[in-house]
Design an enzyme around this catalytic site. Structure first.
Site, PDB file in Angstrom:
ATOM      1  N   SER A   1      -9.558   2.112   3.007  1.00 12.96           N
ATOM      2  CA  SER A   1      -8.400   3.044   1.888  1.00 12.96           C
ATOM      3  C   SER A   1      -7.516   1.915   1.783  1.00 12.96           C
ATOM      4  CB  SER A   1      -8.226   3.803   2.778  1.00 12.96           C
ATOM      5  OG  SER A   1      -7.147   2.947   4.017  1.00 12.96           O
TER       6      SER A   1
ATOM      7  N   SER B   1     -10.231  -0.426   6.967  1.00 12.32           N
ATOM      8  CA  SER B   1      -9.445  -0.359   5.576  1.00 12.32           C
ATOM      9  C   SER B   1      -8.567  -2.022   4.864  1.00 12.32           C
ATOM     10  CB  SER B   1      -8.662   0.320   5.478  1.00 12.32           C
ATOM     11  OG  SER B   1      -9.417   1.877   5.785  1.00 12.32           O
TER      12      SER B   1
ATOM     13  N   LYS C   1       0.855  -0.771   0.118  1.00 14.06           N
ATOM     14  CA  LYS C   1       0.428  -0.212   0.101  1.00 14.06           C
ATOM     15  C   LYS C   1       0.727   1.503   0.270  1.00 14.06           C
ATOM     16  CE  LYS C   1      -4.157   2.074   2.918  1.00 14.06           C
ATOM     17  NZ  LYS C   1      -4.899   1.952   3.626  1.00 14.06           N
TER      18      LYS C   1
END
Length: 773
Positions: free
Chosen positions: A420, A444, A347
């Site tokens: 996210s 997330s 990420k």
């Protein structure tokens, strides 16, 4: 007419020997004194299944060539040595002398600059040959050998040379053949980073899209119509792979000259010279890996080819979804380890040395990270290929910056992949890689996992280090995993948490978790974990679709506490409710004790959303205080403004509520192995709902409580109508392995024969986000 052959290697040696055998006068020239000495002492020998013979001919070094060359000069040096060969020939060509390039690559331009454009002829050489020693060539096959003028015509000098050289034929459109060979050569260069034979590499369907793409990138730059040859059809690249594999199986030459340069001769290849000047992301990746091998930082192994295939999938499948931020060429890693050669996406709020950490925003620092985050360093030390950074919502705060956009869902690109960590989830769901890293502050990891139909784990708080991860809410932030299976989850977590016991390599009593959970270590039951299966066998099948414990001696069943209030919550759609209850019914049918649980903490689920929002917004405000927020998304700025409005008393109340919730969830776990419920109440919506602003549509209602308390929780995909849905299982703090064993066993039951693990086609009426509650 005397021929000069410049470069007495595989091609030059074969042609020179054939000319001498057929009665022609030949002078061999090579820059290697050992080759010159061997040819002068013992002659030039051709061996192999095609023919076996030795000829005697003179050989000289370049400096000893005659000052004037009036006849044909056959240039057969490596592409990277073209400039040196051109320098030798400059000023020497006279009379009707001309150069015939027998080389790989597109080298006529360099030669023409030295000798004049009218003195250069090109040749297409596709027979298989290898140098086995100075002055000794193994000829593996007798295949296409064409010569023609650069303008596509056939001249008298071309016909004359073809009449002298065995197997050579005059050809029009010679540059079209050379561009075809350039594309085919790109395929061979890709295969050469592995230890596979040419034929095996071409025949393996796992690498078909990669090989087609590297060839396509070359063909897209061809200024002339490209010609077909020996099974290679520029109009049907996928259909060429089988014929090319057969073509190469018939040759005694099993590996390319590129591979032999890398692994036998240990010398630089010609790949950077003839591919480095071409555009294309996959060509660049091939050149990078070849260079790494040349410089001794890698060796030829299949893992390199797997990495190239992952790059290709990232470009073809990941970029259209908006899932890829940066592709990392030839990443550094340990040569071996538990994740050796496994591609892992990270990420893009996690620092990767040498790569800017974009954080899903144009407001991020554009400078490359100076050092790896701790978890990235652990991945590299385990041999993982940290090959890409994955898109995320802005600063992981729950909002897409309009200049960046969000990541679309591989199952239905009109839907979001979630936030996210949506980029990481999408890359796994699209099949780009099986392993990815995300972060989870309110769901997330688990929410994107549910939306995309993959496995998402938020581990116990503190189990995975977050040094080098850009913070959102330090007391709620967790780094975790998104994977194609629970087995992959364990493999990743074992590395990230530096916990050998997760791989079954240490005594289970070591599973205490982070330091702040050490007081719970005495609660770990060694008997519950001591029979941990070998890697990949958290729950192995003992019969068709039936999970068993390690060794197949007893059923692997776990007691499940169903959080009935979550299933009854108004945010849960019929599709998700049916999917989750169906999965729970399957577990009950398999002998799992499944019972409903009620508890006061479940009576007002929205209240925990407010508690989480207060803590996250306040801590995020402190993280971003003093930063220029003018380029932040409107939603991000609103969240931070809300955090600035949170007073000390309100924050203190939220922290007390968190302590109450922690004790309540521990109490709910008494008598069961896991708590179960939907990961999120609905399937992937078109856009990510807002977080923390009173209108989040309950997206994090079921995931957020475990961020407050630090309990490990995992989302496992369950069969659902239309888009994917997730079953969330939560376990005791610091007992991540026990949770993974339950999740693996559930995964087997849910995906057993007769149950469709994957999502069906998109529903006629796509699910929508329910109204705010």
């Amino acid at each position: 007419m005397r021929y000069v052959v410049l470069g007495c290697g595989a091609i030059g040696g074969t042609v020179a020997a054939g000319l001498v055998r057929d009665g022609h006068d030949v002078l061999a020239c090579d820059a290697d004194p050992d080759v010159v000495a061997a040819v002068n002492a013992r002659g030039l020998r051709i061996e192999g299944p095609v023919e076996n013979f030795t000829v005697r001919l003179p050989a000289v070094l370049p400096g000893d060539l005659p000052p004037r060359l009036d006849g044909p000069v056959l240039v057969a040096v490596k592409s990277q040595h073209t400039a040196a060969a051109a320098a030798v020939l400059a000023g020497r060509m006279g009379g009707d002398g001309f150069v015939v390039s027998l080389q790989n690559g597109l080298n006529a331009g360099q030669l023409a600059e030295a000798v004049g454009p009218g003195r250069v002829v090109e040749a297409f050489v596709n027979f298989g040959a290898d140098v086995t020693g100075p002055g000794v060539v193994l000829r593996g096959s007798r295949e296409t050998f064409l010569i023609g003028e650069l303008d596509g015509s056939i001249s008298a000098r071309v016909r004359a040379v073809c009449a002298d050289i065995a197997d050579a034929k005059p050809a029009e459109h010679i540059m079209g053949y050379l561009w075809g060979k350039e594309a085919y050569g790109a395929m061979l260069a890709a295969i050469a980073v592995s230890d596979l034979s040419i034929a095996d590499g071409l025949a393996d369907p796992a690498y078909g899209p990669l090989l087609v793409e590297v060839a396509r990138e070359v063909l897209d730059q061809a200024p002339v119509p490209v010609m077909a040859f020996d099974g290679f059809d520029p109009a049907d690249l996928p259909g060429s792979l089988g014929p090319l594999a057969g073509f190469n199986r018939r040759s005694a030459k099993t590996h390319s000259g590129i591979y032999r340069d890398l692994m036998v001769r240990r010398r630089p290849t010609e790949v950077p010279a003839h591919l480095g000047g071409l555009a294309g992301p996959m060509l660049a990746r091939v050149v990078e890996l070849i260079t790494e091998i040349e410089q001794g930082r890698r060796t030829c192994e299949r893992a390199n080819l797997d990495l190239l295939a992952a790059y290709e999938r990232a470009e073809r499948l990941g970029r259209p979804l908006g899932a890829v931020v940066t592709v990392i060429g030839a990443p550094s890693r340990a040569p071996d380890g538990p994740l050796a050669g496994r591609p892992v996406a990270v990420k893009d709020i996690i620092a990767v040395a040498g790569v800017p950490t974009r954080c899903g925003t144009p407001a991020s620092d554009p400078q490359p990270a100076a050092a790896d985050a701790e978890l990235v360093a652990r991945l590299r030390a385990a041999g993982a290929e940290v090959f890409a950074t994955a898109q995320c919502l802005e600063y992981a705060a729950g909002f897409a910056n309009p200049q960046i956009g969000d990541t679309r869902n591989p199952r239905d690109p009109s839907r979001t992949s979630g936030g996210s960590s949506g980029g990481s989830a999408a890359l796994v769901a699209a099949g780009v890689c099986d392993l990815a890293i995300g972060t989870d502050t309110g769901g997330s990891i688990r929410i994107p996992a549910a939306y995309c139909g993959v496995v998402g784990l938020k581990p116990s708080y503190g189990l995975v280090p977050v040094q080098g991860v850009f913070p959102l809410s330090p007391t709620c932030d967790h780094a975790g995993t998104l994977t194609a299976s629970v087995s992959g989850t364990r493999e990743l977590l074992a590395v990230l948490a530096s916990r050998a016991d997760l791989l079954g390599l240490a005594h289970p009593a070591d599973l205490a978790g982070p330091d702040d959970l050490a007081d719970e270590a005495s609660e770990v039951d060694p008997a519950d974990l001591a029979d941990l299966a070998a890697p990949g066998d958290l729950a192995a099948p003992g019969g068709p679709g039936e999970p068993t414990g390690p060794g197949g001696t007893r059923p692997a069943v776990f007691a499940v506490g169903v959080l009935a209030a979550q299933l009854a919550d108004p945010s849960v759609t019929p599709q998700v409710r049916d999917a989750v209850t169906g999965a729970l019914s399957a577990l009950a049918e398999a002998g799992w004790p499944v019972r409903e649980l009620t508890a006061p903490w479940l009576d007002d689920l929205p209240a925990w959303e407010e508690t989480l929002a207060v803590i996250v917004a306040r801590e995020a405000h402190l993280v971003h205080a003093g930063r220029d927020q003018s380029r932040y998304a409107e939603g991000t700025r609103a969240l931070l403004a809300y955090g600035a409005s949170v007073g000390d008393d309100q924050f203190a109340r939220a922290l007390r509520r968190r302590e109450e919730l922690t004790a309540a969830i521990e109490a709910s776990l008494a008598g069961v192995d896991v708590l179960a419920g939907p990961t999120v109440g609905y399937q992937a919506p078109e856009q990510d709902p807002p977080f923390g602003l009173g209108d989040d549509n309950a997206e994090g209602r079921f995931t957020g409580p475990y961020n407050l308390t630090g309990h490990p929780a995992i989302s496992v995909p369950v069969p659902a109508a239309g888009l994917p849905a997730g079953l969330q299982l939560a376990g005791r703090r610091g007992r991540d392995l026990a949770l993974l064993r339950a999740a693996a066993a559930a995964e087997l039951v849910i995906a057993r024969p007769g149950r469709d693990r994957g999502p069906a086609a998109a529903p006629a009426v796509p699910p929508t986000v329910p109204p705010a509650t």
